[in-house]
Write a protein that holds these residues in place. Sequence first.
Motif, PDB file in Angstrom:
ATOM      1  N   UNK A 106      33.870  42.934  66.394  1.00  0.00           N
ATOM      2  CA  UNK A 106      34.452  41.827  67.156  1.00  0.00           C
ATOM      3  C   UNK A 106      35.724  41.243  66.558  1.00  0.00           C
ATOM      4  N   UNK A 107      35.845  41.169  65.283  1.00  0.00           N
ATOM      5  CA  UNK A 107      37.022  40.532  64.702  1.00  0.00           C
ATOM      6  C   UNK A 107      36.795  39.055  64.474  1.00  0.00           C
ATOM      7  N   UNK A 108      37.878  38.336  64.282  1.00  0.00           N
ATOM      8  CA  UNK A 108      37.803  36.905  64.011  1.00  0.00           C
ATOM      9  C   UNK A 108      37.182  36.121  65.157  1.00  0.00           C
ATOM     10  N   UNK A 109      36.947  34.854  64.920  1.00  0.00           N
ATOM     11  CA  UNK A 109      36.247  34.012  65.893  1.00  0.00           C
ATOM     12  C   UNK A 109      37.094  33.725  67.137  1.00  0.00           C
ATOM     13  N   UNK A 110      38.380  33.464  66.946  1.00  0.00           N
ATOM     14  CA  UNK A 110      39.221  33.027  68.057  1.00  0.00           C
ATOM     15  C   UNK A 110      40.125  34.154  68.554  1.00  0.00           C
ATOM     16  N   UNK A 155      47.617  46.735  73.942  1.00  0.00           N
ATOM     17  CA  UNK A 155      47.097  45.487  74.499  1.00  0.00           C
ATOM     18  C   UNK A 155      45.893  45.736  75.401  1.00  0.00           C
ATOM     19  N   UNK A 156      45.976  46.770  76.236  1.00  0.00           N
ATOM     20  CA  UNK A 156      44.848  47.128  77.096  1.00  0.00           C
ATOM     21  C   UNK A 156      43.618  47.475  76.262  1.00  0.00           C
ATOM     22  N   UNK A 157      43.838  48.183  75.152  1.00  0.00           N
ATOM     23  CA  UNK A 157      42.708  48.589  74.308  1.00  0.00           C
ATOM     24  C   UNK A 157      41.939  47.380  73.783  1.00  0.00           C
ATOM     25  N   UNK A 158      42.620  46.277  73.566  1.00  0.00           N
ATOM     26  CA  UNK A 158      41.957  45.073  73.052  1.00  0.00           C
ATOM     27  C   UNK A 158      40.983  44.492  74.081  1.00  0.00           C
ATOM     28  N   UNK A 159      41.333  44.593  75.360  1.00  0.00           N
ATOM     29  CA  UNK A 159      40.430  44.131  76.416  1.00  0.00           C
ATOM     30  C   UNK A 159      39.278  45.122  76.556  1.00  0.00           C
ATOM     31  N   UNK A 208      37.381  42.487  72.693  1.00  0.00           N
ATOM     32  CA  UNK A 208      37.784  41.487  71.703  1.00  0.00           C
ATOM     33  C   UNK A 208      38.822  40.486  72.211  1.00  0.00           C
ATOM     34  N   UNK A 209      39.371  40.723  73.413  1.00  0.00           N
ATOM     35  CA  UNK A 209      40.340  39.783  73.985  1.00  0.00           C
ATOM     36  C   UNK A 209      40.192  39.706  75.495  1.00  0.00           C
ATOM     37  N   UNK A 264      32.492  36.810  71.037  1.00  0.00           N
ATOM     38  CA  UNK A 264      31.826  35.676  70.396  1.00  0.00           C
ATOM     39  C   UNK A 264      31.335  34.653  71.421  1.00  0.00           C
ATOM     40  N   UNK A 265      31.607  34.878  72.678  1.00  0.00           N
ATOM     41  CA  UNK A 265      31.227  33.951  73.744  1.00  0.00           C
ATOM     42  C   UNK A 265      29.808  34.272  74.197  1.00  0.00           C
TER      43      UNK A 265
END
Length: 191
Positions: free
Chosen positions: A103-107, A147-151, A155-156, A89-90
């Motif tokens: 992407x998922x939620x905003x934050x 956790x790695x998959x999220x990066x 999305x994180x 979202x950035x």
Amino acid sequence: MLENLKRLDQEWFLAINGYHSSFWDPIMIAVSDRKFWIPFYAILIAFLIYRFRRQSILMFLIIALSLAAADGISSRFIKPFFARLRPCHDSSLSESINIVAGCGGKFGFLSSHAANSFGIAMLFALILPERYRYFKIFVFIWAAVISYSRIYLGVHFPGDVLGGAILGIFLGWIFGLIFRKLVVRYSYFSV
């Protein structure tokens, strides 16, 4: 100093997120999807019931409370408080980011996936007997891969995941201590 940490977090994110391949994309999507893990959870539940019988009730209660705390604190309090945009979202990163599956939620700060999985890993490290040490190692690797998959999926940021892991480990430790106190106090079963 905070700006330097933010810049470093973005650099690490771009380095990790930049390693994409058609082979790894579907694997990371699956690893990040909670539904993918249902067979693992079903086997784990069956094992705990088989191995610990009635004592598994207390285990399930503590696991549920730990998950509720990790997910609730990360999603309902920390994310809205810090209001840090997810990388996807950035707008300053839109040219250089690989968004694989939405992407998922905003934050994004902090990662609920990391908080939940590391919370469970820490909880198992404390509540299971020592003879399950290889399983304990496995659940920490499982949490790290999620956790790695999220990066990887965009999305994180790494800082989101690290913050989630710290929260999860802390909550897993707290609930693990509660579990141990209940076990000792009520002689529910030996750990």
